[in-house]
Design an enzyme around this catalytic site. Structure first.
Site, short mmCIF file in Angstrom:
data_model
loop_
_atom_site.label_atom_id
_atom_site.label_comp_id
_atom_site.label_asym_id
_atom_site.label_seq_id
_atom_site.Cartn_x
_atom_site.Cartn_y
_atom_site.Cartn_z
N CYS A 359 3.02 7.45 9.88
CA CYS A 359 2.12 8.28 9.08
C CYS A 359 1.79 9.58 9.83
O CYS A 359 2.67 10.42 10.01
CB CYS A 359 0.87 7.50 8.69
SG CYS A 359 0.01 8.22 7.27
N HIS A 462 2.83 2.34 6.46
CA HIS A 462 2.00 1.47 7.29
C HIS A 462 2.41 0.01 7.05
O HIS A 462 2.87 -0.35 5.96
CB HIS A 462 0.52 1.62 6.93
CG HIS A 462 -0.07 2.93 7.32
ND1 HIS A 462 -0.30 3.29 8.63
CD2 HIS A 462 -0.51 3.97 6.56
CE1 HIS A 462 -0.86 4.49 8.66
NE2 HIS A 462 -0.99 4.93 7.43
#
Length: 516
Positions: A359, A462
């Site tokens: 991310c 994630h």
């Protein structure tokens, strides 16, 4: 969010649903007394007894978040809630809902945070402005509580921080003011592990009003280690000084580190790996987010995960550096440079070491990160590490989506979620880390990027390492041993053990009798 007194534009509230559930509120004498873990354990214990149980926390402050199964009424996208409430929902064996945690604060600076209301971002707000704005949020909080209570037999409500911060009483939406509005009985939890539990319980009683004291049905001492007989006289003093019944002592739960943590205080835990095998270093960024991405690797017996704290270099013997998520990508790029970690990472790659960005960590690996609207801080741009040929612009709608697909490149199932604002472009995306196939027959979606030499990779996903097959494939590709660990089963086993632990330490029938 410049005017905290301006009316907030959130969806119309639903007609008040009939309250089906009884409820019980767990408040604490301070932060980190173990409220979240206790609520998760109670949720699983009462669910095992055949009750329909739901968790609720009006306001959570954490950069560890999860994608909910729903969004607000006028939204076509999903929302987000605190990771702790998602774990509590799992303990109840139900899907996480935005109404379980209607207000989520995601810290971005020492004095400000991103405000998420019922799953969607309102904007960034300094603490003083948010303090003035909070009373406007109470109708939405109560609406979410009523919706949650309409679906269950029992709601376990978690307070936030200390319940005796009387200087904040006027703007309280998550402790005694919520208990008053929802007519909740309160159990106060003190933490003996940090010391001062006697003073904390008695001091809390002294600071509460008479009406607030009357809501308290008793107190629990948490995280006890040692000979209980030596502590029982302190309990007698607490009961004498407060008039509150002593509801029990919960001994230290050894498997707490096998469950996702709520905030970065958990990074003080030692690594769980054996210290042999693959050596993984993770720089501890100032606003690290979704750091539980690393938990499955730390659980592998052949992997040593070391969180690198400020003031310490990344060890030269590291095999893999993982850049985790962050709530402030540009500011944490500055942290990398201030700590000299950028130099360590570049030297690591020159030696043939691997780097993975997740991310915001993926964004940091590129050439530049731009934030023209000042979403994460002052408007501007910051040079990235230049290890991937990509550029990122922070802005646009926040992407919140669960992922359950197959990667065509590795043949592995990919499970996880995306939670980010920003758009990444550049030639580096022509070498994607993944080709995601949802099985619907359309073209596979490119995700992430890999450097030309294959040493550096990153993606927005994630939870990657929580998938056993992918994690094993990734470890094997690095020449490391994969243990065959079933990470999901490990989490379930820990929740069951937590429920057993509370059954053994507390009278759960008596506790349930206090709910109303």
């Amino acid at each position: 969010m410049t005017d905290p007194t301006a009316p907030i534009d959130f969806p119309a509230l639903s007609p008040k649903a009939p309250r089906r559930a009884k409820a019980l509120m767990i408040q604490g004498t301070s932060s980190d007394v173990g409220k979240s873990l206790l609520v998760a354990g109670l949720c699983r214990a009462y669910t095992r007894r055949g009750l329909s149980v739901r968790p609720f926390k009006a306001q959570n402050m954490s950069n560890n978040a999860a994608v909910a199964a729903d969004g607000d009424d006028d939204s076509t996208t999903k929302g987000e809630i605190g990771r702790a409430q998602a774990l509590q929902a799992r303990a109840c064996k139900v899907a996480p809902s935005i109404h379980m945690n209607p207000v989520l604060l995601k810290p971005q600076t020492l004095i400000g945070a991103q405000v998420v209301l019922r799953g969607r971002v309102l904007g960034n707000c300094p603490a003083r402005q948010y303090h003035l704005m909070k009373p406007q949020l109470m109708p939405a909080v109560m609406d979410s509580f009523n919706r949650t209570a309409a679906l269950a037999d029992l709601v376990i409500v978690e307070g936030a921080g200390s319940n005796a911060e009387v200087y904040l009483r006027a703007s309280d939406i998550t402790n005694m003011k919520l208990a008053e509005n929802a007519d909740l009985p309160v159990v106060v939890v003190g933490d003996i592990d940090r010391g001062g539990a006697l003073a904390a319980i008695v001091g809390t009683h002294a600071l509460l009003t008479e009406d607030e004291r009357a809501r308290v049905v008793g107190y629990i001492i948490n995280k006890f280690r040692g000979d209980l007989s030596l502590f029982e006289p302190a309990c007698a003093v607490m009961t004498e000084r407060t008039g509150w019944p002593w509801l029990g002592v919960v001994r230290w739960f050894e498997s707490a580190d096998r469950l996702p943590a709520e905030d970065a205080l958990a990074l003080e835990r030692p690594a769980e790996g054996s210290g042999k095998g693959l050596r993984v270093a993770v720089p501890q960024l100032s606003r690290v987010a979704n750091f539980d991405d690393i938990d499955p690797l730390a659980a592998e017996p052949g992997v040593e995960v070391r969180w690198i704290r400020p003031g310490h270099p990344i060890p030269a013997e590291t095999d893999v550096v993982i850049l985790p998520g962050s709530k402030v990508t540009r500011a944490d790029l500055d942290v990398l440079r201030r700590e000299g970690w950028d130099i360590d990472i570049l030297a690591h790659v020159r030696r043939g070491g691997r780097v993975v960005g997740l991310c915001a960590g993926f964004q940091m690996l590129g050439k530049v990160v731009r934030d023209p609207e000042g979403i994460e801080g002052p408007p501007g741009e910051t040079a990235g590490l230049g290890l991937l040929d990509i550029e990122t612009v922070i802005g646009g709608e926040k992407r919140l989506v669960d992922i359950a697909v197959t990667d065509q490149r590795s043949g592995q199932p990919i499970r996880g979620y995306e939670m980010h604002m920003g758009r990444t472009t550049g030639p580096g995306l022509e070498r994607p880390w993944f080709l995601l196939d949802d099985g619907a027959g359309g073209p596979a979606r490119r995700e992430g990027a890999v450097s030309a030499d294959g040493l550096v990779s990153g993606a927005y996903i994630h939870g990657l390492f929580g998938g056993d097959d992918f994690r094993s494939h990734w470890l094997t590709g690095l020449g490391a041993a994969a243990s065959g660990l079933d990470f999901e089963a490990r989490t379930e086993t820990a929740l069951e053990a937590l429920a057993d632990h509370l059954e053994a330490n507390l009278d759960l029938d008596a506790l349930l009798a206090f709910a109303r």
